[in-house]
Design a protein around this motif. Structure first.
Motif, mmCIF file in Angstrom:
data_model
loop_
_atom_site.group_PDB
_atom_site.id
_atom_site.type_symbol
_atom_site.label_atom_id
_atom_site.label_comp_id
_atom_site.label_asym_id
_atom_site.label_seq_id
_atom_site.Cartn_x
_atom_site.Cartn_y
_atom_site.Cartn_z
ATOM 1 N N GLU A 1 0.818 -1.372 0.042
ATOM 2 C CA GLU A 1 -0.025 -0.189 -0.054
ATOM 3 C C GLU A 1 0.987 1.091 0.174
ATOM 4 O O GLU A 1 1.887 1.296 0.750
ATOM 5 C CB GLU A 1 -0.670 0.061 1.233
ATOM 6 C CG GLU A 1 -1.828 1.257 1.470
ATOM 7 C CD GLU A 1 -2.661 1.343 2.816
ATOM 8 O OE1 GLU A 1 -3.527 1.925 2.694
ATOM 9 O OE2 GLU A 1 -2.323 0.418 3.495
ATOM 10 N N ARG A 2 0.521 2.073 -1.087
ATOM 11 C CA ARG A 2 1.585 3.218 -1.218
ATOM 12 C C ARG A 2 0.980 4.545 -1.616
ATOM 13 O O ARG A 2 -0.146 4.356 -1.948
ATOM 14 C CB ARG A 2 2.738 3.013 -2.050
ATOM 15 C CG ARG A 2 2.453 2.476 -3.339
ATOM 16 C CD ARG A 2 3.447 1.804 -4.148
ATOM 17 N NE ARG A 2 3.139 2.070 -5.553
ATOM 18 C CZ ARG A 2 2.473 1.087 -6.218
ATOM 19 N NH1 ARG A 2 1.994 -0.014 -5.637
ATOM 20 N NH2 ARG A 2 2.206 1.359 -7.552
ATOM 21 N N VAL A 3 1.749 5.546 -1.724
ATOM 22 C CA VAL A 3 0.972 6.741 -2.229
ATOM 23 C C VAL A 3 1.978 7.235 -3.586
ATOM 24 O O VAL A 3 3.305 7.358 -3.105
ATOM 25 C CB VAL A 3 0.657 7.840 -1.384
ATOM 26 C CG1 VAL A 3 0.559 9.221 -2.089
ATOM 27 C CG2 VAL A 3 -0.055 7.594 -0.088
ATOM 28 N N ASP A 4 1.640 7.172 -4.569
ATOM 29 C CA ASP A 4 2.357 7.526 -5.848
ATOM 30 C C ASP A 4 2.298 8.928 -6.055
ATOM 31 O O ASP A 4 1.199 9.514 -6.103
ATOM 32 C CB ASP A 4 2.036 6.801 -7.218
ATOM 33 C CG ASP A 4 2.526 5.077 -7.157
ATOM 34 O OD1 ASP A 4 3.309 4.545 -6.117
ATOM 35 O OD2 ASP A 4 2.045 4.457 -7.908
ATOM 36 N N ARG A 5 3.463 9.520 -6.412
ATOM 37 C CA ARG A 5 3.374 11.065 -6.678
ATOM 38 C C ARG A 5 3.219 11.115 -8.316
ATOM 39 O O ARG A 5 4.157 10.603 -8.834
ATOM 40 C CB ARG A 5 4.445 11.699 -6.238
ATOM 41 C CG ARG A 5 4.617 12.177 -4.677
ATOM 42 C CD ARG A 5 5.501 12.997 -4.414
ATOM 43 N NE ARG A 5 5.301 13.068 -2.900
ATOM 44 C CZ ARG A 5 6.072 12.679 -2.008
ATOM 45 N NH1 ARG A 5 7.381 12.066 -2.167
ATOM 46 N NH2 ARG A 5 5.752 12.898 -0.635
ATOM 47 N N THR A 6 2.469 11.487 -8.931
ATOM 48 C CA THR A 6 1.982 11.509 -10.180
ATOM 49 C C THR A 6 2.200 12.930 -10.676
ATOM 50 O O THR A 6 1.858 13.906 -10.185
ATOM 51 C CB THR A 6 0.495 11.100 -10.327
ATOM 52 O OG1 THR A 6 0.237 9.925 -9.980
ATOM 53 C CG2 THR A 6 0.180 10.959 -11.893
ATOM 54 N N VAL A 7 2.661 13.155 -11.903
ATOM 55 C CA VAL A 7 3.014 14.187 -12.851
ATOM 56 C C VAL A 7 2.513 14.047 -14.350
ATOM 57 O O VAL A 7 2.880 13.145 -14.847
ATOM 58 C CB VAL A 7 4.306 14.527 -12.871
ATOM 59 C CG1 VAL A 7 4.676 16.027 -13.446
ATOM 60 C CG2 VAL A 7 4.995 14.719 -11.301
ATOM 61 N N ALA A 8 1.618 14.905 -14.586
ATOM 62 C CA ALA A 8 1.109 15.005 -15.907
ATOM 63 C C ALA A 8 1.259 16.499 -16.615
ATOM 64 O O ALA A 8 0.338 17.378 -16.229
ATOM 65 C CB ALA A 8 -0.239 14.340 -16.002
ATOM 66 N N GLY A 9 2.176 16.845 -17.126
ATOM 67 C CA GLY A 9 2.444 18.206 -17.623
ATOM 68 C C GLY A 9 2.676 19.055 -16.465
ATOM 69 O O GLY A 9 3.624 18.744 -15.676
ATOM 70 N N ALA A 10 2.248 20.084 -16.213
ATOM 71 C CA ALA A 10 2.218 20.967 -14.921
ATOM 72 C C ALA A 10 1.258 20.589 -13.796
ATOM 73 O O ALA A 10 1.409 21.016 -12.776
ATOM 74 C CB ALA A 10 1.802 22.495 -15.516
ATOM 75 N N LYS A 11 0.556 19.488 -14.142
ATOM 76 C CA LYS A 11 -0.371 18.863 -13.005
ATOM 77 C C LYS A 11 0.467 17.936 -12.088
ATOM 78 O O LYS A 11 1.253 17.130 -12.655
ATOM 79 C CB LYS A 11 -1.644 18.044 -13.407
ATOM 80 C CG LYS A 11 -2.465 19.323 -14.324
ATOM 81 C CD LYS A 11 -3.211 19.966 -13.595
ATOM 82 C CE LYS A 11 -3.982 20.836 -14.581
ATOM 83 N NZ LYS A 11 -5.148 21.668 -13.775
ATOM 84 N N ARG A 12 0.308 18.085 -10.727
ATOM 85 C CA ARG A 12 1.186 17.201 -9.940
ATOM 86 C C ARG A 12 -0.133 16.583 -8.889
ATOM 87 O O ARG A 12 -0.841 17.415 -8.423
ATOM 88 C CB ARG A 12 1.862 17.821 -9.233
ATOM 89 C CG ARG A 12 3.188 18.226 -9.983
ATOM 90 C CD ARG A 12 4.378 18.822 -9.389
ATOM 91 N NE ARG A 12 5.339 19.517 -9.915
ATOM 92 C CZ ARG A 12 6.442 18.948 -10.244
ATOM 93 N NH1 ARG A 12 6.607 17.683 -9.860
ATOM 94 N NH2 ARG A 12 7.150 19.494 -11.155
ATOM 95 N N GLY A 13 -0.018 15.307 -8.588
ATOM 96 C CA GLY A 13 -0.794 14.938 -7.359
ATOM 97 C C GLY A 13 -0.484 13.685 -6.915
ATOM 98 O O GLY A 13 0.366 12.991 -7.457
ATOM 99 N N ASP A 14 -0.812 13.432 -5.518
ATOM 100 C CA ASP A 14 -0.706 12.153 -4.946
ATOM 101 C C ASP A 14 -1.771 10.987 -5.042
ATOM 102 O O ASP A 14 -2.944 11.559 -4.874
ATOM 103 C CB ASP A 14 -0.438 12.476 -3.483
ATOM 104 C CG ASP A 14 0.561 13.343 -3.248
ATOM 105 O OD1 ASP A 14 1.692 13.315 -4.085
ATOM 106 O OD2 ASP A 14 0.760 13.866 -2.139
ATOM 107 N N LEU A 15 -1.438 9.940 -5.681
ATOM 108 C CA LEU A 15 -2.524 8.813 -5.848
ATOM 109 C C LEU A 15 -2.342 7.548 -4.736
ATOM 110 O O LEU A 15 -1.303 6.808 -4.951
ATOM 111 C CB LEU A 15 -2.488 8.281 -7.181
ATOM 112 C CG LEU A 15 -3.049 7.257 -7.856
ATOM 113 C CD1 LEU A 15 -4.627 7.783 -7.914
ATOM 114 C CD2 LEU A 15 -2.925 6.889 -9.140
#
Length: 58
Positions: free
Chosen positions: A14-28
């Motif tokens: 179980e984890r939290v991935d840090r996601t980057v898509a262009g200028a957008k960032r989020g934790d998943l």
């Protein structure tokens, strides 16, 4: 890494991935299930909530 469970040839992470898509960032938040064969990863599956990802990338 939030939680890690291993038994025989199964590993669950179980984890939290840090996601980057262009200028957008989020934790998943997600869960990965790995099946090992002969000490190597044979199957790797990730599970996450698509709506959480879509909100983070909106």
């Amino acid at each position: 890494m939030l939680n890690l469970l291993a038994e025989d040839d199964l590993v669950i992470a179980e984890r939290v991935d840090r996601t980057v898509a262009g200028a957008k960032r989020g934790d998943l938040p997600c869960v990965g299930m790995l099946l090992l064969r002969d000490g190597k990863i044979a199957v790797w599956r990730d599970y996450f909530d698509l709506a959480t990802y879509q909100r983070a990338m909106a």
